[in-house]
Design a protein around this motif. Structure first.
Motif, PDB file in Angstrom:
ATOM      1  N   SER A  31       0.630  11.680   8.887  1.00 41.62           N
ATOM      2  CA  SER A  31       0.482  10.245   9.164  1.00 41.62           C
ATOM      3  C   SER A  31       1.599   9.742  10.075  1.00 41.62           C
ATOM      4  O   SER A  31       1.353   8.901  10.951  1.00 41.62           O
ATOM      5  N   VAL A  53       0.863   3.907  -3.105  1.00 41.52           N
ATOM      6  CA  VAL A  53      -0.214   4.851  -2.821  1.00 41.52           C
ATOM      7  C   VAL A  53      -0.053   6.139  -3.623  1.00 41.52           C
ATOM      8  O   VAL A  53      -1.049   6.772  -4.010  1.00 41.52           O
ATOM      9  N   TYR A 111      -5.614   7.111   3.896  1.00 40.64           N
ATOM     10  CA  TYR A 111      -4.224   6.689   4.066  1.00 40.64           C
ATOM     11  C   TYR A 111      -3.747   6.949   5.485  1.00 40.64           C
ATOM     12  O   TYR A 111      -3.072   6.100   6.084  1.00 40.64           O
ATOM     13  N   LYS A 151      -2.587   3.957   7.994  1.00 37.07           N
ATOM     14  CA  LYS A 151      -1.236   3.908   8.539  1.00 37.07           C
ATOM     15  C   LYS A 151      -1.253   3.915  10.064  1.00 37.07           C
ATOM     16  O   LYS A 151      -0.490   3.183  10.708  1.00 37.07           O
ATOM     17  N   THR A 210       0.833  -1.209   0.000  1.00 37.06           N
ATOM     18  CA  THR A 210       0.000   0.000   0.000  1.00 37.06           C
ATOM     19  C   THR A 210       0.864   1.255   0.000  1.00 37.06           C
ATOM     20  O   THR A 210       0.643   2.184  -0.787  1.00 37.06           O
ATOM     21  N   MET A 270     -10.559   4.573  -0.245  1.00 33.43           N
ATOM     22  CA  MET A 270      -9.536   5.195  -1.074  1.00 33.43           C
ATOM     23  C   MET A 270      -9.660   4.750  -2.532  1.00 33.43           C
ATOM     24  O   MET A 270      -9.435   5.538  -3.455  1.00 33.43           O
ATOM     25  N   CYS A 300      -8.824  10.011  -0.184  1.00 35.31           N
ATOM     26  CA  CYS A 300      -7.622   9.180  -0.287  1.00 35.31           C
ATOM     27  C   CYS A 300      -6.600   9.563   0.786  1.00 35.31           C
ATOM     28  O   CYS A 300      -6.010   8.692   1.432  1.00 35.31           O
TER      29      CYS A 300
END
Length: 486
Positions: A325, A301, A378, A382, A297, A365, A374
Motif C-alpha cells: 500500500s 484496520v 485497504y 489508501k 480507518t 472490507m 480486506c
C-alpha cells in the motif's frame, strides 16, 4: 623525493578537508542527515503486527480493551499536544524537537516491550501521540537550512526516505514474522536500536539560525504584498519607537512577551486571510474530513483484520500489505505531477468521485468477511486517499507562501483531529458507545459516502456555474464589436 611526496600528501589532505567543509556548508549535508534520521525513525517492523502482539500471549489484552480503551488515547494525546508542539518547534528552532521526538519514540518502544496492563499501554499511546505531533519539526526543519530554490528537491528527498522507511519496516516485519526469525519482543529491541540510531543522527544536525515566526530572517521578505500588516512592518514600528526613545530600554521579559504577542497576532491575520478564499476553504474542508476518516480507518484496520481472520488461525500478511500500500500510494501520488488536468475546475468532482470509491472499498472490507478482500480494499482505499490528498496539497500550496503553507496545513490537520476526537469519543471509546469493529467500519464507510455526495454535488455545481458563465460571455460577444464594424 621524500619532501615532495610529503608535500603532495599534505596538499591532498588540504584539498579533502576543503571538500568536506564545502559539503558540510551546502544544502546536501543537512538534507542527508535529515533523511538518515527520517529513515531510522520510521523503520518499525512490529507496527503491522501490533494487534496480534497486544492480544497475544505477550501482553494478553482483549480486543475490546485495545479498541475501546487503549487506541483512543493516541487521538486525544495528538490533539492536546499538536498546537503546543507546533509553537515550541518554531521557538526552539526544530532541532531540539527532533531530538525530543526520537527520545520519546525510544520511550514508547520501551513501554511496549517491558510494560504490561491497560494503563501502561495507554501511557505508551500518549507518548506515541507526542511523537506524531512532533512530525511538524521533521517537515519544517529543512526549510530553515536550505535555500528556496532547493525546497522542492529537499522536500521530495525527505518525504521519499520516510516512505522508504515505512516500507522497509513493513517488509522486514513480514519476513521476521513469517519465517519465525525473531519473536515480537526481540523485534521491539531491534526497533529500539534503530531509534537510538535516529537519536544519534539528530545530534549532528546543524542548528538553524532562523525559524518561520519566532526567529525570522530579517533580510527575507515574506512576499505577501496583499497582507495588511507584515512582521517587517511591525519590526519597523518597534525600531521607530526605539529611535524616538533611545534611553528607554524594555526589559527582556517584556520584549519576549511582546514578541510572542506579535507572532500570535500575525498567525491570526495570516489564518483569516488564507481562509478568506472560498476555493481554499472547500479544499481544506475535504482535507480535514477525509484525513479524519483515513486516520480512523488506518488506526483500527488491524482490529478488523483480526476479527475477519484471527492471527492464531492464519498466517497473517499485514506487513506485506502495508508495504504494497505504501509503494502503490507513492506511485499514485507521484503520477499526479504528470497528469494534465485542470484541478481548479474538475478537482472537487474528483474529490467526490474518488471518495465514493473509497467508501465502496470500506463497505466491501466490512461486509464481505474475506481477509484477502480486506487486504485489497485497504490498498485501494489508501491509494485513493494519497492521490486526493496530494491533489489537495498541491491546490492549496500553489498560491501560498511557505509560512502560510505550514500554517494552513497545520490548521487542516488540527481540524481533522478535532473531528477524529469527536468520532473516537462517541463511537469507539468505551466511555461512549463503545461499538464493536463491524459497526465502526460501517460508520467510517458511511462517513466517506457523505463526503462523496457533498463534494460531487459541489463539483457538479461548480462546473455548471463555470459553463454558464462562459455561455453568457460568448452570447455577449467581443466588447465594442459593433463600433469596430461601423
Amino acid at each position: 623525493m621524500g619532501g615532495s611526496r610529503a608535500h603532495v600528501i599534505t596538499s591532498d589532505r588540504w584539498t579533502n578537508m576543503e571538500a568536506v567543509k564545502r559539503w558540510r556548508s551546502s544544502w546536501r549535508f543537512p538534507t542527508t542527515l535529515l533523511c538518515i534520521y527520517g529513515f531510522f525513525s520510521t523503520v518499525k517492523p512490529l507496527e503491522p503486527f501490533l494487534i496480534p502482539f497486544l492480544t497475544g500471549p505477550d501482553k494478553n489484552l482483549t480486543t475490546e480493551q485495545v479498541n475501546g480503551q487503549i487506541f483512543p488515547v493516541w487521538t486525544y494525546s495528538y490533539l492536546s499536544v499538536l498546537v503546543p508542539v507546533f509553537l515550541l518547534t518554531d521557538w526552539l528552532r526544530y532541532k531540539p524537537v527532533l531530538m525530543f521526538q526520537s527520545a520519546v519514540l525510544f520511550i514508547t518502544t520501551a513501554l511496549l516491550r517491558w510494560a504490561d496492563g491497560v494503563a501502561a499501554m495507554q501511557a505508551m499511546q500518549f507518548f506515541y501521540g507526542v511523537v506524531t505531533a512532533s512530525d511538524v519539526a521533521y517537515f519544517s526543519y529543512i526549510y530553515s537550512v536550505v535555500d528556496l530554490k532547493r525546497y522542492r528537491k529537499a522536500t521530495s528527498y525527505s518525504r521519499s526516505v520516510q516512505l522508504l522507511g515505512y516500507t522497509v519496516g513493513s517488509i522486514l516485519g513480514q519476513v521476521l514474522v513469517s519465517f519465525d526469525l525473531m519473536s515480537y519482543n526481540h523485534i521491539l529491541v531491534f526497533t529500539m536500536v534503530l531509534t537510538a540510531s535516529a537519536l544519534v543522527t539528530s545530534c549532528f544536525l546543524p542548528m538553524p539560525e532562523q525559524s518561520m515566526f519566532f526567529h525570522p530572517n530579517p533580510s527575507t521578505k515574506r512576499g505577501d504584498a496583499d497582507s495588511n500588516t507584515s512582521m517587517d512592518e511591525i519590526k519597523e514600528e518597534d525600531k521607530g519607537e526605539t529611535e524616538e526613545h533611545p534611553q528607554q530600554e524594555k526589559p527582556k521579559e517584556s520584549a519576549d512577551s511582546e514578541s510572542c504577542g506579535q507572532v500570535v497576532l500575525q498567525l491570526w491575520r495570516d489564518f483569516c486571510q488564507c481562509y478568506s478564499s472560498r476555493q481554499l476553504l472547500y479544499w481544506s474542508l475535504w482535507w480535514a474530513m477525509a484525513t479524519c476518516g483515513y486516520n480512523q480507518t488506518v488506526n483500527y484496520v488491524q482490529v478488523l483484520w483480526e476479527h475477519v481472520q484471527p492471527s492464531q488461525n492464519f498466517s497473517i500478511y499485514n506487513g506485506g500489505v502495508e508495504a504494497a500500500s505504501n509503494l502503490l500510494s507513492a506511485a499514485t501520488a507521484y503520477s499526479v505531477g504528470f497528469t494534465e488536468v485542470r484541478w481548479e475546475q474538475w478537482g472537487e468532482l474528483a474529490l467526490g468521485g474518488f471518495s465514493g470509491l473509497g467508501a465502496a472499498a470500506l463497505f466491501l472490507m466490512t461486509f464481505v468477511g474475506n481477509i484477502w478482500v480486506c487486504y485489497c480494499g485497504y490498498v485501494v482505499f489508501k491509494c485513493l486517499y494519497m492521490l486526493l490528498i496530494t491533489i489537495a496539497m498541491y491546490q492549496i500550496a500553489a498560491g501560498l507562501s511557505m509560512e502560510r503553507y505550514a500554517l494552513v496545513f497545520g490548521a487542516n490537520t488540527f481540524g481533522a483531529l478535532v473531528l477524529q476526537t469527536i468520532i473516537t469519543s462517541v463511537v469507539v471509546d468505551s466511555a461512549g458507545l463503545g461499538l464493536t469493529i463491524i459497526p465502526q467500519f460501517t460508520i467510517y464507510a458511511s462517513y466517506f459516502l457523505v463526503i462523496s455526495v457533498v463534494f460531487t454535488l459541489r463539483g457538479l455545481f461548480s462546473i455548471w456555474t463555470t459553463r454558464r458563465h462562459k455561455g453568457r460571455k460568448s452570447e455577449k460577444g467581443p466588447p465594442d464589436c459593433e463600433e469596430h464594424r461601423l
